[in-house]
Scaffold this active site. Sequence first.
Site, PDB file in Angstrom:
ATOM      1  CB  CYS A 128      -1.229  -0.029   1.131  1.00  0.00           C
ATOM      2  SG  CYS A 128      -1.960  -1.483   1.050  1.00  0.00           S
ATOM      3  CG  HIS A 184      -2.956   3.433   2.071  1.00  0.00           C
ATOM      4  ND1 HIS A 184      -3.480   3.098   0.911  1.00  0.00           N
ATOM      5  CD2 HIS A 184      -3.136   2.349   2.661  1.00  0.00           C
ATOM      6  CE1 HIS A 184      -4.066   1.911   0.899  1.00  0.00           C
ATOM      7  NE2 HIS A 184      -3.778   1.272   2.090  1.00  0.00           N
ATOM      8  CG  ASN A 205      -6.849  -0.652   1.633  1.00  0.00           C
ATOM      9  OD1 ASN A 205      -5.906  -0.481   0.699  1.00  0.00           O
ATOM     10  ND2 ASN A 205      -6.298  -1.168   2.801  1.00  0.00           N
TER      11      ASN A 205
HETATM   12  O1  UT7 Z   1      -3.365  -0.986   3.935  1.00  0.00           O
HETATM   13  C1  UT7 Z   1      -3.553  -1.328   5.383  1.00  0.00           C
HETATM   14  C2  UT7 Z   1      -4.766  -2.267   5.342  1.00  0.00           C
HETATM   15  N1  UT7 Z   1      -5.298  -2.486   6.546  1.00  0.00           N
HETATM   16  C3  UT7 Z   1      -6.010  -1.820   7.319  1.00  0.00           C
HETATM   17  O2  UT7 Z   1      -6.152  -0.686   7.162  1.00  0.00           O
HETATM   18  C4  UT7 Z   1      -6.705  -2.480   8.503  1.00  0.00           C
HETATM   19  C5  UT7 Z   1      -6.675  -1.626   9.557  1.00  0.00           C
HETATM   20  N2  UT7 Z   1      -7.501  -2.139  10.631  1.00  0.00           N
HETATM   21  C6  UT7 Z   1      -8.943  -1.846  10.590  1.00  0.00           C
HETATM   22  O3  UT7 Z   1      -9.673  -1.122  10.024  1.00  0.00           O
HETATM   23  C7  UT7 Z   1      -9.849  -2.569  11.731  1.00  0.00           C
HETATM   24  O4  UT7 Z   1      -8.930  -3.537  12.540  1.00  0.00           O
HETATM   25  C8  UT7 Z   1     -10.762  -3.623  10.983  1.00  0.00           C
HETATM   26  C9  UT7 Z   1     -11.884  -2.780  10.222  1.00  0.00           C
HETATM   27  C10 UT7 Z   1     -10.208  -4.555  10.073  1.00  0.00           C
HETATM   28  C11 UT7 Z   1     -11.550  -4.512  11.967  1.00  0.00           C
HETATM   29  O5  UT7 Z   1     -12.040  -3.572  13.097  1.00  0.00           O
HETATM   30  P1  UT7 Z   1     -11.854  -3.934  14.456  1.00  0.00           P
HETATM   31  O6  UT7 Z   1     -12.742  -2.847  15.381  1.00  0.00           O
HETATM   32  O7  UT7 Z   1     -10.587  -4.300  14.795  1.00  0.00           O
HETATM   33  O8  UT7 Z   1     -12.705  -5.523  14.624  1.00  0.00           O
HETATM   34  P2  UT7 Z   1     -12.331  -6.797  15.174  1.00  0.00           P
HETATM   35  O9  UT7 Z   1     -11.468  -7.606  13.938  1.00  0.00           O
HETATM   36  O10 UT7 Z   1     -11.836  -6.837  16.348  1.00  0.00           O
HETATM   37  O11 UT7 Z   1     -13.514  -7.641  15.092  1.00  0.00           O
HETATM   38  C12 UT7 Z   1     -14.774  -7.311  15.872  1.00  0.00           C
HETATM   39  C13 UT7 Z   1     -15.763  -8.375  15.738  1.00  0.00           C
HETATM   40  C14 UT7 Z   1     -15.587  -9.847  15.442  1.00  0.00           C
HETATM   41  O12 UT7 Z   1     -16.640 -10.366  16.350  1.00  0.00           O
HETATM   42  P3  UT7 Z   1     -16.627 -10.839  17.723  1.00  0.00           P
HETATM   43  O13 UT7 Z   1     -15.586 -11.849  17.731  1.00  0.00           O
HETATM   44  O14 UT7 Z   1     -16.333  -9.561  18.712  1.00  0.00           O
HETATM   45  O15 UT7 Z   1     -17.912 -11.674  17.957  1.00  0.00           O
HETATM   46  C15 UT7 Z   1     -15.530 -10.202  14.043  1.00  0.00           C
HETATM   47  O16 UT7 Z   1     -15.792 -11.313  13.872  1.00  0.00           O
HETATM   48  O17 UT7 Z   1     -16.379  -7.768  14.318  1.00  0.00           O
HETATM   49  C16 UT7 Z   1     -16.401  -8.880  13.615  1.00  0.00           C
HETATM   50  N3  UT7 Z   1     -16.502  -8.925  12.082  1.00  0.00           N
HETATM   51  C17 UT7 Z   1     -17.489  -8.556  11.368  1.00  0.00           C
HETATM   52  N4  UT7 Z   1     -18.830  -8.451  11.368  1.00  0.00           N
HETATM   53  C18 UT7 Z   1     -19.446  -7.916  10.278  1.00  0.00           C
HETATM   54  C19 UT7 Z   1     -15.279  -8.883  11.405  1.00  0.00           C
HETATM   55  N5  UT7 Z   1     -15.467  -8.635  10.113  1.00  0.00           N
HETATM   56  C20 UT7 Z   1     -16.935  -8.438   9.984  1.00  0.00           C
HETATM   57  C21 UT7 Z   1     -17.602  -7.915   9.038  1.00  0.00           C
HETATM   58  N6  UT7 Z   1     -19.024  -7.902   9.224  1.00  0.00           N
HETATM   59  N7  UT7 Z   1     -17.077  -7.784   7.725  1.00  0.00           N
END
Ligand code: UT7
Length: 319
Positions: A113, A246, A276
């Site tokens: 990225c 980015h 992204n």
């Molecule tokens: O170029 C760099 C690329 N990467 C990034 O920029 C990513 C940076 N990180 C982020 O943007 C965030 O960490 C994410 C958006 C990827 C994730 O957000 P989060 O607040 O860290 O969520 P999490 O991974 O801790 O997941 C929270 C919950 C989980 O459920 P439980 O275990 O709490 O029941 C996941 O299973 O959200 C659930 N979950 C979803 N629910 C609905 C994960 N993905 C999804 C989804 N839809 N797409």
Amino acid sequence: MFSRITGIGSFLPGEPVSNDDLAQRGIETSDEWVASRTGIRFRHLAENGEAASDLAFEASRRALTAAGIEASDVDLILVATSTPDFIFPSTACLLQSKLGNRGATAFDIQAVCSGFVYALTVADKFICSGSHRRALVVGAEVFSRILDWSDRATCVLFGDGAGAVVLEASERPGILATALHADGAYHGILSVPGSVCGGKVVGDPFLRMDGQAVFKFAVRVLAEVAEECCQAAGVAPAGIDWLIPHQANVRILEATAKRMKLPMGKVVVTVDRHGNTSAASVPLALDEAVRDGRIHAGHKVMLEGVGGGFTWGAVLFEL
Ligand code: UT7
């Protein structure tokens, strides 16, 4: 000798695909979850058979037209991509062939990225050394090909697209400062940890990410590298007209702007409509803001990348 951006173009394949569209295709997600955690509402996805070089070609044609030059006028072609058409030859060589350019220096840059910021910096060095006069610098990605569509935590975040700029030698400074960094100790938090051997995929061919680790890392280094670039150019952060980080997550953009004490009104945001697009996200956002008149001649613009590697960097330029 300096380098200046003289033309910008971009290309998005197909129609916008909404979060609801993804849910209807069987991904266990919702518009509410994706939009509230990331700001993403739409992304574009390439058709099967539509490759990074195809998207790069359309973006490049538009950038060359904007610069008022022909493909044959270019003596350096750099393509930043992590989703190349082939293992080899490079996507830059395939783009060169599509454009009908023969003889220019052409190669790919792999910094995920941060790829476009890396490529723009490399092109600036080539031009400032006096060895080259006109560069085509492209970020082009088909990340949809490396997504595990059964992993809802990653597949909703990415999209496909391409953006390109023409960078030309000039006696007047355009690019004011650049800064590039990497720390391979973080290779495990965002990767596609597979390869091809003996006709088979070895390891995992899909994108894997520790989202929270990436989030924290990105916010820290984006603010730091912007500060470093400002200092190198002798420009105060408040003197930046536009910040184009980015486009990964609107919350990362907001946190970066806050750390830099810049209002969100100075930040170009496209992640809501593009998702992204990795190396393509910065030139896509730049093109949009130049074409709609927000960024114009004389404005100071900070471009920033952060991504797998981990890599990060910034380019400060005056249009
Ligand atoms: O170029 C760099 C690329 N990467 C990034 O920029 C990513 C940076 N990180 C982020 O943007 C965030 O960490 C994410 C958006 C990827 C994730 O957000 P989060 O607040 O860290 O969520 P999490 O991974 O801790 O997941 C929270 C919950 C989980 O459920 P439980 O275990 O709490 O029941 C996941 O299973 O959200 C659930 N979950 C979803 N629910 C609905 C994960 N993905 C999804 C989804 N839809 N797409």
